[in-house]
Scaffold this active site. Structure first.
Site, PDB file in Angstrom:
ATOM      1  N   GLY A   1      66.607  34.808  56.260  1.00 42.02           N
ATOM      2  CA  GLY A   1      66.889  33.838  55.204  1.00 42.02           C
ATOM      3  C   GLY A   1      66.275  34.198  53.871  1.00 42.02           C
ATOM      4  O   GLY A   1      66.683  33.664  52.833  1.00 42.02           O
TER       5      GLY A   1
ATOM      6  N   TRP B   1      66.523  31.303  63.793  1.00 41.97           N
ATOM      7  CA  TRP B   1      65.547  32.173  64.454  1.00 41.97           C
ATOM      8  C   TRP B   1      64.685  31.513  65.512  1.00 41.97           C
ATOM      9  O   TRP B   1      63.717  32.126  65.994  1.00 41.97           O
ATOM     10  CB  TRP B   1      64.685  32.899  63.424  1.00 41.97           C
ATOM     11  CG  TRP B   1      64.103  32.115  62.289  1.00 41.97           C
ATOM     12  CD1 TRP B   1      64.710  31.854  61.089  1.00 41.97           C
ATOM     13  CD2 TRP B   1      62.794  31.520  62.207  1.00 41.97           C
ATOM     14  NE1 TRP B   1      63.864  31.135  60.276  1.00 41.97           N
ATOM     15  CE2 TRP B   1      62.684  30.920  60.940  1.00 41.97           C
ATOM     16  CE3 TRP B   1      61.704  31.436  63.074  1.00 41.97           C
ATOM     17  CZ2 TRP B   1      61.535  30.246  60.509  1.00 41.97           C
ATOM     18  CZ3 TRP B   1      60.564  30.774  62.648  1.00 41.97           C
ATOM     19  CH2 TRP B   1      60.491  30.191  61.387  1.00 41.97           C
TER      20      TRP B   1
ATOM     21  N   ASN C   1      66.518  27.944  55.706  1.00 43.61           N
ATOM     22  CA  ASN C   1      66.713  27.690  54.291  1.00 43.61           C
ATOM     23  C   ASN C   1      67.915  28.445  53.735  1.00 43.61           C
ATOM     24  O   ASN C   1      68.290  29.487  54.244  1.00 43.61           O
ATOM     25  CB  ASN C   1      65.469  28.104  53.498  1.00 43.61           C
ATOM     26  CG  ASN C   1      65.125  29.562  53.711  1.00 43.61           C
ATOM     27  OD1 ASN C   1      64.455  29.884  54.677  1.00 43.61           O
ATOM     28  ND2 ASN C   1      65.584  30.441  52.837  1.00 43.61           N
TER      29      ASN C   1
ATOM     30  N   ASP D   1      62.120  25.951  50.721  1.00 46.57           N
ATOM     31  CA  ASP D   1      61.889  26.841  51.865  1.00 46.57           C
ATOM     32  C   ASP D   1      61.563  26.071  53.133  1.00 46.57           C
ATOM     33  O   ASP D   1      60.796  26.551  53.973  1.00 46.57           O
ATOM     34  CB  ASP D   1      60.777  27.869  51.560  1.00 46.57           C
ATOM     35  CG  ASP D   1      60.653  28.910  52.675  1.00 46.57           C
ATOM     36  OD1 ASP D   1      61.678  29.216  53.305  1.00 46.57           O
ATOM     37  OD2 ASP D   1      59.533  29.390  52.924  1.00 46.57           O
TER      38      ASP D   1
ATOM     39  N   TRP E   1      48.892  26.088  64.075  1.00 49.47           N
ATOM     40  CA  TRP E   1      50.123  26.840  64.380  1.00 49.47           C
ATOM     41  C   TRP E   1      50.293  26.967  65.891  1.00 49.47           C
ATOM     42  O   TRP E   1      50.720  28.017  66.387  1.00 49.47           O
ATOM     43  CB  TRP E   1      50.081  28.217  63.703  1.00 49.47           C
ATOM     44  CG  TRP E   1      50.256  28.113  62.220  1.00 49.47           C
ATOM     45  CD1 TRP E   1      49.327  27.711  61.309  1.00 49.47           C
ATOM     46  CD2 TRP E   1      51.449  28.392  61.473  1.00 49.47           C
ATOM     47  NE1 TRP E   1      49.863  27.718  60.041  1.00 49.47           N
ATOM     48  CE2 TRP E   1      51.159  28.141  60.106  1.00 49.47           C
ATOM     49  CE3 TRP E   1      52.727  28.840  61.815  1.00 49.47           C
ATOM     50  CZ2 TRP E   1      52.102  28.319  59.103  1.00 49.47           C
ATOM     51  CZ3 TRP E   1      53.666  29.025  60.796  1.00 49.47           C
ATOM     52  CH2 TRP E   1      53.346  28.757  59.466  1.00 49.47           C
TER      53      TRP E   1
END
Lengths: 188, 575
Positions: free
Chosen positions: B198, B247, B265, B307, B477
């Protein structure tokens, strides 16, 4: 001198030259002219005055001066050119420069992304993928981010007012793939 | 084949610029073929796909490890992967055989009980590749094969018993900016894959390959072409380079035979460069598994300029609303809203949505469609800076959320209190290169904020956040595993801890400090009745960059996180 070390790494241009194959994929050689890689002037030779002091990097490819063949058969030949203050260059970098114009491999040594960003406040190359920074005044050494080593340098000279290579790449082009280093066995 | 001969083959293959498999003396004996029935109803002891089940719950029905005894959890075995960078793949387990992938597309087949290496597949990337995100999110299993998508945009099928390459197909040209990091999705003889790129001017798609031959069965673009519905949401030829990558692995509803994929995005990042809604960017798109037709979509936000990839597939959960059971699609958006949608045979409906982190862009959602209205001062433009929250990394990035039917709660790995200031600039498309078009890009903290990373637990029926754990000056994360033992497992922070939370209360019941940070998807499996928890450590990619920024915002020195992937497997003491 570093090339011997990277025969198993990312030295595709070296290997191609040794095999005498595709000329567009052979790495830059002494006397190669430099041409614009992109834009309206793509393929046109780059003069000294085309590289403006303080401006962000422009992308170039080497061109065989005898055949006119542009060596864009691999992006590992992609170069970034900038014009920085000559007084700020280290001795080694000044020896490779034309005035304050320096040329480096445009492929990041971290994971191979294109060095497309430029930090105007510090006059440094920056990789957009992981923000590695390189100082063009000092051999493009790493000054930030995860890149493990500097960008390969291409020494420059002027031929009839146009930029040309004064030699071959100095340093390793591209990135080392972890886990694929024969010196370390299968894995690093 | 012994180790010595395997190495010889490996080096020979490398010199030819190829790939190789190194097998140990003991290959996989009596491998259990993976059928559609097993994928729809996996045995409790197995973890057969990215999120274990098609609904994307990330939930294991095993309960031997539970809130009463998890404090005794200890390592059983570890294996180094030999790779650095971000390790994100789940340990996928089929009847005692574990498969993990690593950055640069190694596959390790391991004895899940002992950690013995059965075989490993190594892949040499092309010399000229751009590894924007050097990671991989795991394998798909189907029949007697193991499938992986690769950074050089291939799909490989390996013999599950030996690791030998059965077939390999090029899905797209990596020189055009495409790459692949997601685990494939296996359904009814189709191996479905999505793409990244992207930031490089790709045109996103989902492709389905024949599981036996690799032949492409269908390929559906996530940006409509001329003459197709939605193409007029793109000016001129901008649809050709408009992004909408896919993805992260999709989810699947067997009853509707539809698969749901999130899209990323649009490109360039700033909407002024492509006025219009830009379908189907920042959306969930439903595809018919048979022929790949798009059967529905919901666009979370139009003309994206922040984004905020919405690539995480929605989780299939039944929700109660107004006394009615809604077959839901639940998505914790990168845009900071928690979205509740309804899956139908003829499309996707909007139920409701609300912010779960600080958010300052949407001023209103249409109550019927969910379409947001924007505070235009918070929308970056060409040469027009704007500050928006959440930051470009979002309220939740790719790490998967999870749902636990025992606690009835939905768990979100969140990052709060971060904002981005961004402005656009003109950008020329150059095939394969960065195609983002931003000038300023700075991160800031919400005034007075004392933390960033969060683990949130939501009751979807009441729309209430039940509890939240804050991770202080660390971003989070960590992909989430939840279990019938009432537990929630995740790492995700740069302090390298892997933790177990009480799923009802949010109390930390156990933690272990590993060799590196953990952004791998945890899984749980059992061998001979013994429950295990498995995860890959290995810090890198966007988590590393994000923490560097957060360190700076709090005035801290950069957190040094050692590199190096390790597969960790934990269990309770045998006595």
């Amino acid at each position: 001198m570093l090339r011997g070390l990277c025969a198993f790494g990312l030295a595709l241009p070296v290997a191609s030259r040794a095999q005498g194959t595709d000329g567009a994929a052979t790495p830059p050689a002494e006397n190669d002219r430099l041409v614009f890689a992109f834009g309206e002037r793509a393929g046109a030779a780059i003069a000294r005055d085309d590289v403006t002091l303080g401006a962000e990097q422009l992308f170039a490819y080497p061109m065989d001066p005898l055949t006119g063949e542009i060596r864009n058969g691999t992006r590992l030949n992609q170069l970034v050119l900038v014009h920085v203050d000559r007084a700020g260059l280290t001795e080694q970098t000044r020896a490779r420069a034309v005035d304050g114009i320096v040329a480096y491999s445009g492929v990041c040594t971290h994971t191979g992304c294109d060095i497309t960003d430029w930090d105007t406040s510090t006059n440094r190359f920056q990789c957009p993928c992981h923000e590695s920074q390189f100082d063009p005044s000092d051999g493009a050494r790493v000054v930030g981010g995860p890149a493990p080593w500097q960008l390969a340098a291409l020494p420059l000279k002027l031929v009839d007012g146009m930029l040309a290579a004064a030699g071959e790449f100095e340093g390793r082009v591209g990135f080392q793939q972890p886990g694929l280093d024969p010196l370390g066995g299968l894995g690093t | 084949m012994n180790d010595r001969s395997g190495l010889s083959i490996a080096l020979g293959a490398l010199l030819l610029g190829s790939v190789w498999t190194q097998a140990a003396a003991q290959l996989v004996a009596d491998y259990s073929p993976v059928t559609d029935e097993r994928l729809r109803n996996p045995e409790p002891e197995n973890w057969l796909m990215f999120r274990r089940t098609y609904d994307g719950w990330g939930y294991s029905p095993l309960d031997r490890i539970n809130t009463d005894n998890v404090a005794g959890l200890e390592p059983v075995w570890t294996v180094s992967t030999g790779m650095t960078e971000g390790h994100q793949a789940p340990p996928v387990v089929n009847d005692g055989v574990m498969f993990v992938t690593t950055p640069l597309n190694s596959v390790l087949a391991l004895d899940a009980a002992t950690g013995d290496t059965l075989w490993q597949y190594r892949r040499q990337m092309p010399f000229d590749i751009r590894l924007g995100h050097p990671t991989n999110r795991g394998v798909a299993l189907y029949g007697d094969k193991v499938y992986m998508s690769t950074s050089d945009t291939n799909v490989v099928a390996l013999d599950a018993a030996t690791g030998e390459l059965v077939w390999e197909v090029v899905v797209e040209d990596y020189n055009g900016g495409y790459y692949m990091t997601g685990a494939p999705l296996a359904v009814n003889g189709r191996i479905m894959v999505g793409v990244s790129g992207g930031e490089r001017g790709i045109r996103g798609f989902v492709a389905a390959l024949d599981s036996e031959t690799g032949e492409e069965t269908w390929k559906s673009y996530t940006i409509p072409g001329p003459g197709e519905f939605g193409n007029d949401t793109w000016p001129e030829d901008t649809w050709q380079t408009g992004g909408a990558p896919t993805w992260v692995t999709g989810t699947y509803d067997p009853d509707l035979n539809q698969t749901y994929w999130g899209t990323g995005n649009p490109g360039p990042w700033i909407g002024d460069a492509r006025p219009g809604d830009n379908l189907y960017t920042n959306s969930v798109v439903a595809f018919d598994v048979g022929g790949g037709e798009i059967t529905g979509y919901h666009q979370y936000h139009w003309n994206g300029s922040w984004d905020w990839d919405e690539v995480s597939a929605p989780v299939l959960i039944d929700i109660t609303r107004d006394g009615r059971t809604v077959p839901g699609l639940v998505h914790a958006g990168r845009n900071g809203y928690l979205w509740l949608l309804e899956r139908r045979a003829d499309g996707i409906g909007f139920v409701d949505a609300e912010p779960y982190v600080n958010h300052n862009v949407f001023t209103r959602l249409d109550p019927e469609t969910g379409r947001p209205e924007y505070d235009m001062e918070r929308k970056p433009g060409l040469d027009k800076p704007a500050t928006f929250c959440p930051s470009l990394h979002g309220g939740k990035n790719w790490p998967p959320a999870a749902y636990n039917p025992v606690t009835g709660l939905f768990y979100i790995p969140a990052n709060d209190n971060l904002c981005t200031t961004m402005a656009g600039e003109e950008v020329e498309y150059r095939r394969g290169q960065q195609f983002v078009g931003t000038d300023i890009r700075e991160t800031s903290l919400v005034e007075g904020a004392d933390h960033v990373g969060e683990l949130q637990a939501w009751n979807l029926d009441t729309g209430e956040r039940v509890w939240m754990h804050e991770f202080g000056e660390y971003s989070n994360w960590g992909p989430i595993l939840t279990t019938a033992g009432g537990l929630v497992f995740l790492g995700g922070t740069a302090d390298r801890y892997f933790r177990a939370f009480d799923g009802e209360t949010g109390e930390i019941l156990w933690q272990a400090r590993l060799n590196s940070g953990i952004t791998g998807v945890p899984s749980s499996f059992a061998v001979d009745g013994v429950q295990h928890i498995a995860v890959q450590s290995g810090w890198g990619v966007d988590a590393a960059g994000s923490q560097r920024r957060v360190d700076g915002l709090f005035g801290n020195p950069e957190t040094i996180v050692p590199q190096g992937g390790v597969v960790w497997v934990f269990a309770l003491p045998r006595n």
